[in-house]
Design a protein around this motif. Structure first.
Motif, PDB file in Angstrom:
ATOM      1  N   ASN A 248       0.826  -1.115  -0.068  1.00 35.76           N
ATOM      2  CA  ASN A 248       0.037   0.174  -0.061  1.00 35.76           C
ATOM      3  C   ASN A 248       0.950   1.333  -0.065  1.00 35.76           C
ATOM      4  OD1 ASN A 248      -2.712  -1.440   0.427  1.00 35.76           O
ATOM      5  ND2 ASN A 248      -1.572  -2.005   2.418  1.00 35.76           N
ATOM      6  N   GLU A 249       0.620   2.394  -0.676  1.00 46.04           N
ATOM      7  CA  GLU A 249       1.363   3.332  -0.844  1.00 46.04           C
ATOM      8  C   GLU A 249       1.227   4.254   0.478  1.00 46.04           C
ATOM      9  OE1 GLU A 249      -1.729   6.390  -3.249  1.00 46.04           O
ATOM     10  OE2 GLU A 249      -0.102   5.556  -4.319  1.00 46.04           O
ATOM     11  N   MET A 250       2.292   5.170   0.612  1.00 43.09           N
ATOM     12  CA  MET A 250       2.383   5.840   1.835  1.00 43.09           C
ATOM     13  C   MET A 250       2.692   7.202   1.576  1.00 43.09           C
ATOM     14  SD  MET A 250       4.409   3.369   4.455  1.00 43.09           S
ATOM     15  CE  MET A 250       4.147   1.719   4.861  1.00 43.09           C
ATOM     16  N   ASP A 251       2.357   8.219   2.528  1.00 41.65           N
ATOM     17  CA  ASP A 251       3.020   9.705   2.367  1.00 41.65           C
ATOM     18  C   ASP A 251       4.619   9.296   2.776  1.00 41.65           C
ATOM     19  OD1 ASP A 251       0.570  10.501   1.868  1.00 41.65           O
ATOM     20  OD2 ASP A 251       0.246  11.049   4.118  1.00 41.65           O
ATOM     21  N   GLU A 252       5.212  10.349   2.364  1.00 42.67           N
ATOM     22  CA  GLU A 252       6.600  10.426   2.545  1.00 42.67           C
ATOM     23  C   GLU A 252       6.945  10.071   4.026  1.00 42.67           C
ATOM     24  OE1 GLU A 252       8.686  12.817  -1.086  1.00 42.67           O
ATOM     25  OE2 GLU A 252       6.909  13.743  -0.148  1.00 42.67           O
ATOM     26  N   LYS A 253       6.728  11.218   4.780  1.00 44.08           N
ATOM     27  CA  LYS A 253       6.857  10.969   6.316  1.00 44.08           C
ATOM     28  C   LYS A 253       6.299   9.724   7.023  1.00 44.08           C
ATOM     29  CE  LYS A 253       6.597  13.683  10.767  1.00 44.08           C
ATOM     30  NZ  LYS A 253       6.100  15.017  11.307  1.00 44.08           N
ATOM     31  N   GLU A 254       5.330   9.292   6.596  1.00 45.92           N
ATOM     32  CA  GLU A 254       4.731   8.207   7.067  1.00 45.92           C
ATOM     33  C   GLU A 254       5.669   6.794   6.419  1.00 45.92           C
ATOM     34  OE1 GLU A 254       0.846   5.202   6.534  1.00 45.92           O
ATOM     35  OE2 GLU A 254       1.056   6.755   5.342  1.00 45.92           O
ATOM     36  N   PHE A 255       6.147   6.959   5.507  1.00 46.31           N
ATOM     37  CA  PHE A 255       7.053   6.012   5.031  1.00 46.31           C
ATOM     38  C   PHE A 255       8.269   5.961   5.834  1.00 46.31           C
ATOM     39  CE2 PHE A 255      10.567   5.026   2.089  1.00 46.31           C
ATOM     40  CZ  PHE A 255      10.447   3.746   1.971  1.00 46.31           C
ATOM     41  N   LEU A 256       8.876   7.015   5.946  1.00 45.43           N
ATOM     42  CA  LEU A 256      10.128   7.125   6.811  1.00 45.43           C
ATOM     43  C   LEU A 256      10.194   6.825   8.089  1.00 45.43           C
ATOM     44  CD1 LEU A 256      11.590  10.455   5.211  1.00 45.43           C
ATOM     45  CD2 LEU A 256      12.340   8.283   4.836  1.00 45.43           C
ATOM     46  N   LEU A 257       9.061   7.183   8.763  1.00 46.18           N
ATOM     47  CA  LEU A 257       8.766   6.636  10.017  1.00 46.18           C
ATOM     48  C   LEU A 257       8.742   5.091   9.864  1.00 46.18           C
ATOM     49  CD1 LEU A 257       6.357   9.329  11.341  1.00 46.18           C
ATOM     50  CD2 LEU A 257       8.724   8.881  12.039  1.00 46.18           C
ATOM     51  N   TYR A 258       7.954   4.281   9.286  1.00 50.21           N
ATOM     52  CA  TYR A 258       8.095   3.049   8.866  1.00 50.21           C
ATOM     53  C   TYR A 258       9.166   2.457   8.857  1.00 50.21           C
ATOM     54  CZ  TYR A 258       6.914  -1.301   6.446  1.00 50.21           C
ATOM     55  OH  TYR A 258       6.873  -2.742   6.077  1.00 50.21           O
ATOM     56  N   VAL A 259       9.991   3.024   7.869  1.00 51.27           N
ATOM     57  CA  VAL A 259      11.518   2.394   7.723  1.00 51.27           C
ATOM     58  C   VAL A 259      12.289   2.431   9.016  1.00 51.27           C
ATOM     59  CG1 VAL A 259      13.470   2.850   6.428  1.00 51.27           C
ATOM     60  CG2 VAL A 259      11.345   2.971   5.180  1.00 51.27           C
ATOM     61  N   LYS A 260      12.027   3.645   9.760  1.00 44.69           N
ATOM     62  CA  LYS A 260      12.901   4.037  11.016  1.00 44.69           C
ATOM     63  C   LYS A 260      12.456   2.768  12.035  1.00 44.69           C
ATOM     64  CE  LYS A 260      14.119   7.402  14.339  1.00 44.69           C
ATOM     65  NZ  LYS A 260      13.372   8.940  14.841  1.00 44.69           N
ATOM     66  N   ASP A 261      11.149   2.618  11.969  1.00 48.97           N
ATOM     67  CA  ASP A 261      10.722   1.642  12.850  1.00 48.97           C
ATOM     68  C   ASP A 261      10.965   0.113  12.591  1.00 48.97           C
ATOM     69  OD1 ASP A 261       9.035   0.490  15.368  1.00 48.97           O
ATOM     70  OD2 ASP A 261       7.706  -0.127  13.696  1.00 48.97           O
ATOM     71  N   ILE A 262      10.936  -0.184  11.427  1.00 47.69           N
ATOM     72  CA  ILE A 262      11.409  -1.659  10.790  1.00 47.69           C
ATOM     73  C   ILE A 262      12.840  -1.874  10.833  1.00 47.69           C
ATOM     74  CG2 ILE A 262      11.362  -3.117   8.819  1.00 47.69           C
ATOM     75  CD1 ILE A 262       8.507  -2.924  10.102  1.00 47.69           C
ATOM     76  N   MET A 263      13.644  -0.941  10.521  1.00 49.92           N
ATOM     77  CA  MET A 263      15.348  -1.262  10.374  1.00 49.92           C
ATOM     78  C   MET A 263      15.819  -0.770  11.715  1.00 49.92           C
ATOM     79  SD  MET A 263      14.926  -2.436   7.695  1.00 49.92           S
ATOM     80  CE  MET A 263      16.850  -2.841   7.362  1.00 49.92           C
ATOM     81  N   ILE A 264      15.106  -0.456  12.788  1.00 56.32           N
ATOM     82  CA  ILE A 264      15.475   0.103  13.997  1.00 56.32           C
ATOM     83  C   ILE A 264      16.766   1.135  13.705  1.00 56.32           C
ATOM     84  CG2 ILE A 264      16.287  -0.493  16.410  1.00 56.32           C
ATOM     85  CD1 ILE A 264      15.545  -3.527  15.512  1.00 56.32           C
ATOM     86  N   ALA A 265      16.267   2.165  13.145  1.00 54.79           N
ATOM     87  CA  ALA A 265      17.248   3.303  12.658  1.00 54.79           C
ATOM     88  C   ALA A 265      17.010   4.482  13.821  1.00 54.79           C
ATOM     89  CB  ALA A 265      16.915   3.753  11.318  1.00 54.79           C
ATOM     90  N   ARG A 266      18.205   4.911  14.243  1.00 53.85           N
ATOM     91  CA  ARG A 266      17.979   6.004  15.331  1.00 53.85           C
ATOM     92  C   ARG A 266      17.889   7.269  14.728  1.00 53.85           C
ATOM     93  NH1 ARG A 266      20.954   5.230  20.222  1.00 53.85           N
ATOM     94  NH2 ARG A 266      20.001   7.257  20.711  1.00 53.85           N
TER      95      ARG A 266
END
Length: 364
Positions: A248-266
């Motif tokens: 499902n497509e995401m807004d850009e900020k929503e996407f980056l927050l998703y990536v941050k959570d999944i990849m455990i990026a500080r």
């Protein structure tokens, strides 16, 4: 089980021929004939990891990054690389690195990255070049099936999702053997003509010796005629990076927050928002600035990688969202994959995931 037996399994997972020319992969420290007491899998084979291997009775460390990367002339313990090597040697611990051999594999680093993000319909972002060859050979019809099947068994004839691929055409041959010849058909000293099948197969170049061995062992002729050509075709199933789609497509900020959570990026450094939804995503674990143009050309809405410099963020050109999620973070799940692979292939043996965090980058 000897270390060399475990190496055989590792090279099934990540053939060394897949590695980039600049890389230093394979067994870096140790004797392959040594009996292994256990395997510790880590991201970086630093001193603390070698101490962990010693404590857990593992005399083989499988690391992602090679601790020995560029040439060294002395091992005196003056830096972290030399200290790690000295500690490994003193404790009879072998070190094996996979790095870009696994980066380039279709199920390797970037597939692991893509799977973590839930990407579907994935394919290689930067296909490997100058890695394919074509073999052409000739034999009589009665021998053609045996020769073809032997070369297939040796690894020839795979194109994308298809195997046993070959092109066969019929023609006629001529030969005349000299006094030293021992022809299987015809007679020495006499001109002979007949029907032959021309067989053409494609293969990965590191398989050449194995395929030629199969050809010679199964060909009926005393002298086997064959030709090998280097191909310019990119290898669609081997290469760096990957591109796929979110369910499902995401807004850009929503996407980056998703990536941050999944990849455990500080923290995530990124280019300016484009105002577009994110659906098509390109990834390249580790240092991936060289593939920004590839991501744009592939139509990616976002490109996730690491080690981007200041001016490289301009290269997004408002065509995609460019994000640096951290080198370690982009390769985070690689060691888990290696552990799972080895445990499936080597039963009832100690395959241990390192508990040491070797990420050198810290965040406030």
């Amino acid at each position: 089980m000897k270390i060399k037996d475990i190496i055989s399994v590792l090279e099934e997972m990540a053939p060394l021929a897949y590695a980039e020319d600049f890389d230093n992969v394979g067994l870096l420290v140790g004797d392959p004939e040594t009996e292994s007491t256990g395997v510790l899998v880590c991201h970086d084979a630093l001193e603390n990891v070698i101490e962990e291997a010693k404590t857990k009775n593992c005399n083989l460390i499988v690391c992602f990054h090679p601790i020995l990367f560029s040439g060294i002339k002395k091992i005196t313990g003056k830096n972290y690389v030399e200290r790690a090597i000295l500690k490994a040697i003193k404790n009879d611990i072998a070190i094996y690195a996979v790095h870009t051999a696994l980066d380039n594999h279709s199920q390797g680093v970037n597939k692991i990255f893509s799977n973590a993000l839930g990407l579907v319909n994935t394919k290689i972002l930067v296909p490997k070049q100058q890695f394919l060859q074509k073999l052409v050979t000739y034999t009589i019809p009665d021998n053609s099936e045996k020769v073809r099947n032997a070369m297939f068994e040796a690894g020839a004839g795979t194109i994308g999702n298809y195997d046993n691929c070959s092109f066969n055409s019929e023609g006629f041959f001529t030969f005349k053997g000299n006094e030293k010849s021992n022809p299987v058909i015809g007679e020495k000293g006499k001109l002979h003509t007949g029907t032959e099948i021309k067989i053409e197969v494609i293969f990965e170049k590191h398989l050449q010796s194995r395929i030629l061995k199969a050809l010679f062992a199964n060909h009926i002729y005393e002298e086997v005629a064959y030709e090998i050509y280097d191909l310019q075709n990119p290898h669609q199933n081997i290469g760096l990076g990957m591109i796929g789609e979110l369910e499902n497509e995401m807004d850009e900020k929503e996407f980056l927050l998703y990536v941050k959570d999944i990849m455990i990026a500080r923290g995530i450094r990124h280019s300016a928002f484009t105002g577009k939804k994110i659906k098509k995503v390109a990834v390249l674990g580790g240092s991936g600035s060289f593939a920004i143009k590839n991501a744009i050309q592939a139509g990616a809405d976002a490109y996730l990688t690491a080690d981007l410099k200041y001016h490289q963020f301009y290269e997004a050109e408002n065509k995609l969202l460019l994000a640096d999620i951290g080198h370690f973070e982009s390769e985070r799940y690689t060691k888990n994959y290696i552990v799972d692979y080895l445990r499936k292939k080597i039963l009832n043996f100690a395959i241990i995931l390192s508990e040491e965090n070797t990420n050198p980058v810290k965040y406030l």
